[in-house]
Design an enzyme around this catalytic site. Structure first.
Site, PDB file in Angstrom:
ATOM      1  N   LYS A   1       0.799  -1.234   0.000  1.00 22.51           N
ATOM      2  CA  LYS A   1       0.000   0.000   0.000  1.00 22.51           C
ATOM      3  C   LYS A   1       0.826   1.275   0.000  1.00 22.51           C
ATOM      4  O   LYS A   1       2.031   1.261   0.231  1.00 22.51           O
ATOM      5  CB  LYS A   1      -0.990  -0.034   1.170  1.00 22.51           C
ATOM      6  CG  LYS A   1      -2.166  -0.963   0.826  1.00 22.51           C
ATOM      7  CD  LYS A   1      -3.329  -0.856   1.757  1.00 22.51           C
ATOM      8  CE  LYS A   1      -4.464  -1.740   1.221  1.00 22.51           C
ATOM      9  NZ  LYS A   1      -5.508  -1.949   2.220  1.00 22.51           N
TER      10      LYS A   1
ATOM     11  N   ARG B   1      -4.134  -9.988   4.748  1.00 25.29           N
ATOM     12  CA  ARG B   1      -4.569 -10.018   3.347  1.00 25.29           C
ATOM     13  C   ARG B   1      -3.381  -9.609   2.497  1.00 25.29           C
ATOM     14  O   ARG B   1      -2.938  -8.459   2.565  1.00 25.29           O
ATOM     15  CB  ARG B   1      -5.754  -9.056   3.173  1.00 25.29           C
ATOM     16  CG  ARG B   1      -6.333  -9.020   1.773  1.00 25.29           C
ATOM     17  CD  ARG B   1      -7.535  -8.083   1.722  1.00 25.29           C
ATOM     18  NE  ARG B   1      -8.092  -8.020   0.383  1.00 25.29           N
ATOM     19  CZ  ARG B   1      -7.601  -7.257  -0.594  1.00 25.29           C
ATOM     20  NH1 ARG B   1      -6.558  -6.483  -0.377  1.00 25.29           N
ATOM     21  NH2 ARG B   1      -8.168  -7.269  -1.783  1.00 25.29           N
TER      22      ARG B   1
HETATM   23  N1  HH2 Z   1      -7.672  -3.478   0.618  1.00 25.69           N
HETATM   24  C1  HH2 Z   1      -7.992  -3.471  -0.693  1.00 25.69           C
HETATM   25  C2  HH2 Z   1      -9.130  -4.152  -1.136  1.00 25.69           C
HETATM   26  N2  HH2 Z   1      -9.906  -4.864  -0.292  1.00 25.69           N
HETATM   27  N3  HH2 Z   1     -10.348  -5.640   1.894  1.00 25.69           N
HETATM   28  C3  HH2 Z   1     -10.029  -5.679   3.206  1.00 25.69           C
HETATM   29  N4  HH2 Z   1     -10.783  -6.377   4.069  1.00 25.69           N
HETATM   30  N5  HH2 Z   1      -8.943  -4.998   3.708  1.00 25.69           N
HETATM   31  C4  HH2 Z   1      -8.131  -4.265   2.904  1.00 25.69           C
HETATM   32  O1  HH2 Z   1      -7.161  -3.660   3.411  1.00 25.69           O
HETATM   33  C5  HH2 Z   1      -8.438  -4.203   1.497  1.00 25.69           C
HETATM   34  C6  HH2 Z   1      -9.580  -4.915   1.033  1.00 25.69           C
HETATM   35  C7  HH2 Z   1      -7.137  -2.724  -1.659  1.00 25.69           C
HETATM   36  O2  HH2 Z   1      -6.086  -3.519  -2.121  1.00 25.69           O
HETATM   37  P1  HH2 Z   1      -6.053  -4.311  -3.528  1.00 25.69           P
HETATM   38  O3  HH2 Z   1      -7.115  -5.345  -3.594  1.00 25.69           O
HETATM   39  O4  HH2 Z   1      -4.673  -4.808  -3.720  1.00 25.69           O
HETATM   40  O5  HH2 Z   1      -6.255  -3.198  -4.623  1.00 25.69           O
HETATM   41  P2  HH2 Z   1      -7.529  -2.669  -5.439  1.00 25.69           P
HETATM   42  O6  HH2 Z   1      -8.562  -2.217  -4.488  1.00 25.69           O
HETATM   43  O7  HH2 Z   1      -6.962  -1.534  -6.265  1.00 25.69           O
HETATM   44  O8  HH2 Z   1      -8.032  -3.816  -6.254  1.00 25.69           O
END
Ligand code: HH2
Length: 259
Positions: A200, A235
């Site tokens: 992040k 995660r």
């Molecule tokens: N962060 C993201 C998405 N979903 N869900 C939970 N429970 N906690 C988190 O910290 C979280 C989440 C964002 O990360 P990522 O899936 O890598 O990216 P994007 O939202 O751009 O797909």
């Protein structure tokens, strides 16, 4: 929890897995690498991301959820939309991961009706604007108050089991994110906690590393801090590397690594 983004625009792996076939392969690889749960998402929530329709989101995630569930994986679906959640749980997803903390109408009922455990995350504002000027008087107390109330509401609606998540980077600046991790015991004392700091922006802000795929070392530091504080689940994008780090961490604690 290993991450499978079926999106063209995710901040850290944008586009890499943007076909069902590729996403299924990625999910199977994450399981092989040691993930207990695979989290499938079809809408990017990165700051400034554009919303996706329920139809489009379903077209992205359902084939992936269904193939991974059929292969015997524990699948969680990362969505804020009740119709997507309902369809994904019917297609074999087991856990509902909602960055909106099950606040939107219908979400709690969908989880309760399916008997699905849920991840309730804290977010200040909405993804499009959440990083504009996040403000808290006391970030850990405010996040804890929100999560405690979200857990109560979810339980009352019949959601069988919950994990809470402070929502690293969701309406929080670097100071807020660091404070949440420094004082994470406040949350773990009361809840089962999931932490997602993988690749992040805070890591980029501290180190100057602009490419999210090169933020694994920083991710491991934050995630091992979360493990120290008693987090129940992480995660992550890089599952094999986390399994190795957590095995060594567990050995240092004199406990057995289990996933
Ligand atoms: N962060 C993201 C998405 N979903 N869900 C939970 N429970 N906690 C988190 O910290 C979280 C989440 C964002 O990360 P990522 O899936 O890598 O990216 P994007 O939202 O751009 O797909």
């Amino acid at each position: 929890m290993g991450i499978v983004n079926v999106t063209p625009d995710s901040f850290s792996d944008g586009g890499e897995r943007f076909t069902a076939e590729r996403a299924v392969e990625a999910g199977l690889e994450l399981r092989e690498a040691g993930a207990l749960v695979v989290d499938v998402g079809g809408e990017s929530t990165r700051p400034g991301a554009q919303p996706v329709s329920a139809e489009e989101e379903m077209a992205r995630v359902l084939p992936v959820v269904s193939a991974l569930a059929q292969a015997g994986l524990i699948v969680s679906v990362d969505t804020r939309k009740p119709e997507v959640a309902e369809a994904a749980l019917a297609a074999g997803a087991y856990i509902l991961n909602d960055i909106g903390g099950l606040r939107q109408a219908g979400m709690r009922q969908v989880a309760a009706a399916a008997g699905a455990p849920a991840v309730l995350m804290h977010m200040q504002g909405e993804p499009r604007t959440m990083q504009d000027r996040p403000h808290y008087d006391d970030v850990i107390s405010e996040v804890n108050r929100f999560l405690t109330s979200a857990v109560r509401t979810a339980r009352e609606a019949g959601v069988p089991d919950v994990l809470v998540d402070p929502g690293i980077g969701f309406g929080k600046n670097l100071t807020h994110n660091l404070e949440l991790l420094r004082r994470l015991e406040t949350l773990t004392a009361e809840h089962a906690v999931l932490v997602g700091a993988s690749r992040k922006g805070s890591i980029g802000a501290i180190t100057g590393e602009t490419d999210p795929r090169r933020r694994l070392p920083g991710t491991l530091v934050l995630h091992l801090r979360a493990a120290d504080a008693g987090a129940a689940m992480l995660r992550v994008h890089d599952v094999a590397e986390h399994v190795q780090a957590l095995k060594v961490w567990a050995a240092l604690q004199g406990v057995e690594y289990a996933a």
